[in-house]
Design an enzyme around this catalytic site. Structure first.
Site, PDB file in Angstrom:
ATOM      1  N   SER A   1       0.802  -1.230   0.000  1.00  0.00           N
ATOM      2  CA  SER A   1       0.000   0.000   0.000  1.00  0.00           C
ATOM      3  C   SER A   1       0.832   1.277   0.000  1.00  0.00           C
ATOM      4  O   SER A   1       0.264   2.366  -0.111  1.00  0.00           O
ATOM      5  CB  SER A   1      -0.940   0.000   1.208  1.00  0.00           C
ATOM      6  OG  SER A   1      -1.901  -1.024   1.084  1.00  0.00           O
TER       7      SER A   1
ATOM      8  N   HIS B   1     -14.938  -0.317   4.558  1.00  0.00           N
ATOM      9  CA  HIS B   1     -14.740   1.036   5.065  1.00  0.00           C
ATOM     10  C   HIS B   1     -15.964   1.927   4.885  1.00  0.00           C
ATOM     11  O   HIS B   1     -15.952   3.086   5.297  1.00  0.00           O
ATOM     12  CB  HIS B   1     -13.545   1.697   4.363  1.00  0.00           C
ATOM     13  CG  HIS B   1     -12.218   1.117   4.737  1.00  0.00           C
ATOM     14  ND1 HIS B   1     -11.678   0.027   4.100  1.00  0.00           N
ATOM     15  CD2 HIS B   1     -11.317   1.477   5.690  1.00  0.00           C
ATOM     16  CE1 HIS B   1     -10.494  -0.260   4.627  1.00  0.00           C
ATOM     17  NE2 HIS B   1     -10.249   0.601   5.598  1.00  0.00           N
TER      18      HIS B   1
ATOM     19  N   CYS C   1      -7.784   2.040   2.067  1.00  0.00           N
ATOM     20  CA  CYS C   1      -8.896   1.250   1.514  1.00  0.00           C
ATOM     21  C   CYS C   1      -8.513   0.666   0.156  1.00  0.00           C
ATOM     22  O   CYS C   1      -8.273   1.393  -0.809  1.00  0.00           O
ATOM     23  CB  CYS C   1     -10.139   2.117   1.380  1.00  0.00           C
ATOM     24  SG  CYS C   1     -11.523   1.261   0.597  1.00  0.00           S
TER      25      CYS C   1
END
Length: 612
Positions: free
Chosen positions: A306, A348, A361
């Site tokens: 990420s 989320h 997310c």
């Protein structure tokens, strides 16, 4: 008369020959005579010093007594080695190493028996030197690394030239007993600057080789002093802060691109290589599954996870996606006939760009990434240093990873790009690979907005040009990275304990295997019960201060189980740049839990391996 004539003729021949030798060939025989009683030997030069940005020593030289064997002078190798073994207390392993080195060496290539021997042993060998044909004693300078293992993957190490290195260059200097050359990293790439020039010594000897007196000496010329961009204290701190973890820390100065620290652990003690590493120690290093001989900062390739999301977000903004646009994250989504999951099983909810970055997310980036396609994301990743090699960096190797796109996949595998390839790439998985240095460069460019390039030599530090990206787009992404730490993001525990300085960053978890549906149902992703090699990598990138970025850091922890293994280290490394005393207090607590620092743990591992 006949015999008188014969005598006169013989006398004439002898007189003529004598005249020829004493007059016509006078110079030739005088030189040969001198060489019989004079001995010329070369003195190994001292290598140049390596200093950090503040002038502190990173690599220096120390004086010590050494013993070498010269193969083509050995008359009875077994007898000589037996006598040396008795004096120096050499064990079976040492003798086996000597025999192996002698078999591989050229005739006059010195083979190191021992270095750093005591004065008493040096004197004992000197007394027996006339009967130890082929033994060479010297008082030489050897390389010394004050940082020990903390600097091994940055500086490299030195050693005696190999037969192949001599044959490749043909340089007679490599045959000087006691000479050492660079074998890895900066010691190798800066060899021409660090090597120095040998000196010479002329002594008068007896027919049996005993030194009578020293006639003349020409001192060696020390190599050039090289100053690095590295901060010695930060380099040591980063290596110690990694502790027993396997991974890398890279810290950059945003103003100049100077590498302040580039630590890779576990590591080895370069002083052991300078003195001659034992076979058991080499076996321990080469067989360790954490690969202490690998420079993870440059040779380690990892999915960025990420940490790539700020780059994906910039690509979205450049392609016209509004930051306030939202998607609904329920924890999973169907794309192209497949089901893709978010790291949060429950989802989320409604997510915009800021929340997608702060709370990482996955669903947001899946959907938005598919919307713009892979090419803009790949182009943006390359602008920020992923997939790049830095030709001006004085290192012997750089694994530059992969930034995939449709053309790359077709060229590499002969297959068309698929939508699931884009989905994986938007969150830093799939074919996307980077090394920790590239992640640090990416972070520096995100923080500064300039095309920062890494430098190791102080004289090469420069100001980088602008990346020419809309400042408004940078502001959106940077706010998301700030909220990762200072808002309700995924690394709130990484906040600096300083009232006036905040850091921004991005967490990352990179899978090393496919998570099965059964594991997802049980909520299992990566945990301590899994074998070490099956755990996810943990990553974190960050910079500080937020309002006037000056330093960037990237941390990768191999099989750390997730980003929680990485961001406390990044936070402490940045803290060291602003408050050393507080950072050292934190480190002391960690090392107390780990049972000591680098050297203590390496010593325990060596003893345990030898016992095994």
């Amino acid at each position: 008369m006949f015999f008188a004539g014969l005598q006169l003729g013989t006398a004439g021949l002898l007189a003529g020959r004598l005249a020829w030798l004493t007059i016509a060939e006078n110079e030739k025989w005088q030189l040969l005579s001198e060489s019989n009683r004079l001995q010329l030997s070369l003195i190994p030069p001292r290598r140049g010093l390596i200093l950090d940005r503040r002038g502190q020593l990173l690599a220096t030289n120390k004086s010590q007594f050494t013993v070498d064997l010269i193969p083509d002078r050995l008359q009875d190798a077994s007898s000589v080695m037996a006598k040396l073994a008795a004096i120096l207390e050499l064990d079976t392993e040492d003798l086996e190493r000597l025999r192996s080195d002698l078999n591989l060496a050229r005739g006059h290539q010195p083979v190191r028996v021992a270095s750093g021997i005591a004065w008493e042993d040096y004197a004992a060998i000197s007394v027996h030197l006339p009967e130890l044909k082929g033994v060479a004693l010297s008082r030489a300078f050897v390389r010394d690394y004050p940082l020990g293992a903390a600097g091994s993957h940055l500086l490299g190490y030195v050693g005696a030239p190999s037969r192949e290195e001599y044959e490749e260059t043909g340089d007679q200097f490599l045959m000087v007993p006691g000479v050492q050359i660079g074998k890895d990293m900066l010691e190798k790439t800066l060899e021409n600057r660090l090597a120095g020039k040998p000196g010479a010594r002329r002594v008068e000897v007896t027919a049996r080789g005993k030194v009578i007196r020293e006639l003349d000496i020409r001192p060696d010329e020390i190599g050039e002093t090289v100053t690095l961009t590295v901060d010695r204290d930060l380099q040591t701190y980063a290596a110690r802060r990694l502790g027993p973890q396997s991974g890398s820390v890279v810290a950059l100065d945003l103003e100049t691109g100077g590498i302040l620290a580039m630590a890779s652990m576990p590591a080895y003690d370069p002083n052991s290589f300078s003195d001659g590493i034992s076979q058991s120690e080499w076996d321990m290093l080469s067989q360790d599954e954490r690969v202490p001989l690998r420079n993870k900062s440059l040779q380690g390739l990892y999915p960025p996870g990420s940490t790539i999301k700020p780059i994906t977000a910039l690509a979205l903004l450049e392609e016209g996606v509004a930051p306030q646009e939202t998607v609904v994250c329920t924890g999973r989504v169907r794309i192209g006939g497949g089901t893709f999951h978010c790291w949060r099983r429950s989802g989320h909810g409604v997510v915009d760009m800021n929340r997608a970055i702060a709370e990482s997310c996955d669903i947001y980036f899946y959907l938005m990434g598919v919307r713009i396609g892979m090419q803009p994301i790949a182009d943006m990743a390359r602008r920020f240093g992923l997939g790049a090699r830095y030709p001006d960096l004085p290192v012997p190797y750089q694994y530059y990873g992969t930034v995939p796109d449709p053309e790359w996949k077709q060229r590499r595998y002969g297959e068309p790009w698929q939508v699931y390839d884009t989905v994986n790439a938007t969150i830093g998985q799939g074919y996307l690979l980077a090394n920790p240095l590239q992640l640090a460069v990416m972070t520096a460019r995100l923080a500064s907005g300039r095309a920062v390039a890494p430098e190791l030599l102080a004289e090469q530090e420069t100001q980088a040009p602008s990346l020419r990206i809309d400042p408004a787009h940078f502001a959106i992404v940077r706010q998301g990275m700030s909220d990762v730490v200072n808002g309700r993001g995924t690394a709130t525990r990484a906040r600096l304990p300083l009232a006036d300085i905040k850091l921004a960053g991005k967490t990352g978890t990179a899978q090393v295997r496919r998570i099965t549906m059964a594991e997802r149902r049980r909520g299992v992703r990566s945990n301590a019960s899994l074998p070490w090699r099956l755990r996810d990598h943990g990553l974190f990138i960050g910079y500080a201060p937020i309002d006037r970025p000056r330093y960037a850091v990237a941390v990768v922890i191999e099989h750390g189980g997730g980003s929680a293994a990485a961001y406390p280290i990044a936070s402490d490394v940045l803290l060291h740049l602003f408050d050393k005393e507080l950072a050292m207090e934190r480190l002391a607590e960690h090392e107390k839990d780990w049972g000591g620092g680098i050297e203590e743990r390496m010593a325990r591992e060596t003893v345990a391996y030898a016992a095994q």
